[in-house]
Scaffold this motif. Structure first.
Motif, PDB file in Angstrom:
ATOM      1  N   UNK A 171     -26.010   0.043  91.807  1.00  0.00           N
ATOM      2  CA  UNK A 171     -25.399  -0.383  93.155  1.00  0.00           C
ATOM      3  C   UNK A 171     -23.916  -0.603  92.894  1.00  0.00           C
ATOM      4  N   UNK A 172     -23.290  -0.976  93.914  1.00  0.00           N
ATOM      5  CA  UNK A 172     -21.691  -0.823  93.968  1.00  0.00           C
ATOM      6  C   UNK A 172     -21.198  -2.192  93.235  1.00  0.00           C
ATOM      7  N   UNK A 173     -22.035  -3.286  93.067  1.00  0.00           N
ATOM      8  CA  UNK A 173     -21.671  -4.361  92.488  1.00  0.00           C
ATOM      9  C   UNK A 173     -21.591  -4.234  90.888  1.00  0.00           C
ATOM     10  N   UNK A 174     -20.232  -4.259  90.397  1.00  0.00           N
ATOM     11  CA  UNK A 174     -20.090  -3.922  88.900  1.00  0.00           C
ATOM     12  C   UNK A 174     -20.765  -4.939  88.079  1.00  0.00           C
ATOM     13  N   UNK A 175     -20.836  -6.245  88.778  1.00  0.00           N
ATOM     14  CA  UNK A 175     -21.506  -7.309  87.828  1.00  0.00           C
ATOM     15  C   UNK A 175     -22.862  -7.020  87.580  1.00  0.00           C
ATOM     16  N   UNK A 176     -23.473  -6.157  87.947  1.00  0.00           N
ATOM     17  CA  UNK A 176     -24.939  -5.806  87.869  1.00  0.00           C
ATOM     18  C   UNK A 176     -25.115  -4.772  86.708  1.00  0.00           C
ATOM     19  N   UNK A 177     -24.028  -4.041  86.499  1.00  0.00           N
ATOM     20  CA  UNK A 177     -23.839  -3.042  85.465  1.00  0.00           C
ATOM     21  C   UNK A 177     -24.020  -3.509  84.089  1.00  0.00           C
ATOM     22  N   UNK A 178     -24.588  -2.741  83.030  1.00  0.00           N
ATOM     23  CA  UNK A 178     -24.691  -3.502  81.775  1.00  0.00           C
ATOM     24  C   UNK A 178     -23.263  -3.645  81.217  1.00  0.00           C
ATOM     25  N   UNK A 179     -23.136  -4.546  80.552  1.00  0.00           N
ATOM     26  CA  UNK A 179     -21.996  -5.333  80.154  1.00  0.00           C
ATOM     27  C   UNK A 179     -21.237  -4.534  79.094  1.00  0.00           C
ATOM     28  N   UNK A 180     -22.088  -3.809  78.225  1.00  0.00           N
ATOM     29  CA  UNK A 180     -21.546  -2.800  77.172  1.00  0.00           C
ATOM     30  C   UNK A 180     -20.574  -1.525  77.944  1.00  0.00           C
ATOM     31  N   UNK A 181     -21.062  -1.077  79.307  1.00  0.00           N
ATOM     32  CA  UNK A 181     -20.346  -0.196  79.686  1.00  0.00           C
ATOM     33  C   UNK A 181     -19.625  -0.518  81.096  1.00  0.00           C
ATOM     34  N   UNK A 182     -19.697  -1.892  81.401  1.00  0.00           N
ATOM     35  CA  UNK A 182     -18.918  -2.226  82.754  1.00  0.00           C
ATOM     36  C   UNK A 182     -17.350  -2.035  82.495  1.00  0.00           C
ATOM     37  N   UNK A 183     -16.547  -2.317  81.299  1.00  0.00           N
ATOM     38  CA  UNK A 183     -15.101  -2.160  81.169  1.00  0.00           C
ATOM     39  C   UNK A 183     -14.643  -0.853  81.233  1.00  0.00           C
ATOM     40  N   UNK A 184     -15.619  -0.201  80.430  1.00  0.00           N
ATOM     41  CA  UNK A 184     -15.056   1.424  80.500  1.00  0.00           C
ATOM     42  C   UNK A 184     -15.073   2.029  81.829  1.00  0.00           C
ATOM     43  N   UNK A 185     -16.000   1.805  82.518  1.00  0.00           N
ATOM     44  CA  UNK A 185     -16.566   2.223  83.816  1.00  0.00           C
ATOM     45  C   UNK A 185     -15.310   1.770  84.827  1.00  0.00           C
ATOM     46  N   UNK A 186     -14.918   0.670  84.922  1.00  0.00           N
ATOM     47  CA  UNK A 186     -14.213  -0.115  85.747  1.00  0.00           C
ATOM     48  C   UNK A 186     -12.736   0.437  85.454  1.00  0.00           C
ATOM     49  N   UNK A 187     -12.444   1.005  84.324  1.00  0.00           N
ATOM     50  CA  UNK A 187     -10.988   1.679  83.698  1.00  0.00           C
ATOM     51  C   UNK A 187     -11.013   2.797  84.350  1.00  0.00           C
ATOM     52  N   UNK A 188     -12.308   3.785  84.493  1.00  0.00           N
ATOM     53  CA  UNK A 188     -12.368   5.027  84.822  1.00  0.00           C
ATOM     54  C   UNK A 188     -12.276   4.933  86.356  1.00  0.00           C
ATOM     55  N   UNK A 189     -12.745   3.866  87.049  1.00  0.00           N
ATOM     56  CA  UNK A 189     -12.807   3.887  88.329  1.00  0.00           C
ATOM     57  C   UNK A 189     -11.301   3.613  88.810  1.00  0.00           C
ATOM     58  N   UNK A 190     -10.499   2.879  88.259  1.00  0.00           N
ATOM     59  CA  UNK A 190      -9.061   2.619  88.657  1.00  0.00           C
ATOM     60  C   UNK A 190      -8.342   3.858  88.351  1.00  0.00           C
ATOM     61  N   UNK A 191      -8.609   4.775  87.595  1.00  0.00           N
ATOM     62  CA  UNK A 191      -7.948   6.058  87.263  1.00  0.00           C
ATOM     63  C   UNK A 191      -8.281   7.104  88.276  1.00  0.00           C
ATOM     64  N   UNK A 192      -9.594   7.205  88.453  1.00  0.00           N
ATOM     65  CA  UNK A 192     -10.087   8.470  89.399  1.00  0.00           C
ATOM     66  C   UNK A 192     -10.231   7.985  90.910  1.00  0.00           C
ATOM     67  N   UNK A 193      -9.570   8.542  91.828  1.00  0.00           N
ATOM     68  CA  UNK A 193      -9.546   8.089  93.202  1.00  0.00           C
ATOM     69  C   UNK A 193     -10.629   8.711  93.815  1.00  0.00           C
ATOM     70  N   UNK A 194     -11.296   9.772  93.451  1.00  0.00           N
ATOM     71  CA  UNK A 194     -12.570  10.293  94.067  1.00  0.00           C
ATOM     72  C   UNK A 194     -13.794   9.299  93.652  1.00  0.00           C
ATOM     73  N   UNK A 195     -13.614   9.014  92.689  1.00  0.00           N
ATOM     74  CA  UNK A 195     -14.704   7.817  92.117  1.00  0.00           C
ATOM     75  C   UNK A 195     -14.500   6.764  92.797  1.00  0.00           C
ATOM     76  N   UNK A 196     -13.265   6.216  92.954  1.00  0.00           N
ATOM     77  CA  UNK A 196     -13.131   4.836  93.625  1.00  0.00           C
ATOM     78  C   UNK A 196     -13.694   5.158  95.172  1.00  0.00           C
TER      79      UNK A 196
END
Length: 154
Positions: free
Chosen positions: A17-42
Motif C-alpha cells: 500500500x501507500x503507507x511507506x511505514x508498512x514497507x520493509x525497513x531494508x528497502x524503505x529509505x532507498x524507495x523514498x529517495x527514488x520517490x523524491x526524484x521521480x515525479x511519475x512514481x510520486x
C-alpha cells in the motif's frame, strides 16, 4: 538494498500500500529517495494513497448468519478422536476384554497352584537324579522310565 528500481517501488506499492511505514525497513529509505526524484512514481504514490483512503472509508463488513454458524461449528469438526490413532497400538477393541482374559488366567493359575498336591519323597529322589547326575540325557531317560535315578538303569 541500494539498487532500487521503479519496478520494485511499484511492487512495494502493490504489496504493502501507500503507507511507506508498512514497507520493509531494508528497502524503505532507498524507495523514498527514488520517490523524491521521480515525479511519475510520486504521482502513482499519491494515487495509491487516494485509493487507500477510499478503502479506509468503507464500513467493516458484518458476517452473515451462515458464516457465524460455520465458524461456531469449527471446534466440533476439529475435535480430535483419540480412538483412531490409538487403534493401531491397541487393536483389541475395548481394553476390558484383554484385561478380563489376564484376570481369568491369573485365577486359573492360583486354582491350579492350590489344587496341586505337595511333592513326596519319591519325587525328591527324581529331583536328585536330575540335579546331581553328570549326563542330563540319562537323567531324563531315568525319570521317564520311572527308575528314579541313574544307578537303577545300569
Amino acid at each position: 538494498m541500494t539498487d532500487m528500481t521503479t519496478d520494485r517501488v511499484r511492487a512495494l506499492l502493490a504489496a504493502y500500500g501507500a503507507d511507506t511505514g508498512r514497507w520493509p525497513a531494508a528497502e524503505r529509505a532507498a524507495a523514498e529517495r527514488l520517490l523524491a526524484k521521480d515525479q511519475a512514481l510520486a504521482a502513482e504514490l499519491a494515487e495509491a494513497r487516494a485509493f487507500d483512503n477510499l478503502l479506509d472509508e468503507l464500513p467493516a463488513p458484518a458476517p452473515s448468519r451462515a458464516l457465524r454458524v460455520a465458524l461456531k461449528d469449527i471446534p466440533d469438526r476439529a475435535r480430535f478422536d483419540w480412538s483412531a490413532p490409538l487403534a493401531w497400538l491397541w487393536p483389541f477393541g475395548a481394553p476390558w476384554r484383554p484385561a478380563a482374559g489376564l484376570v481369568a488366567a491369573a485365577v486359573l493359575g492360583i486354582v491350579v497352584g492350590i489344587a496341586t498336591p505337595e511333592p513326596t519323597t519319591a519325587d525328591s529322589a527324581v529331583a536328585t537324579a536330575f540335579t546331581y547326575d553328570d549326563d542330563p540325557i540319562a537323567s531324563v531317560a531315568a525319570v521317564a522310565s520311572g527308575a528314579g535315578s541313574l544307578e537303577t538303569l545300569r
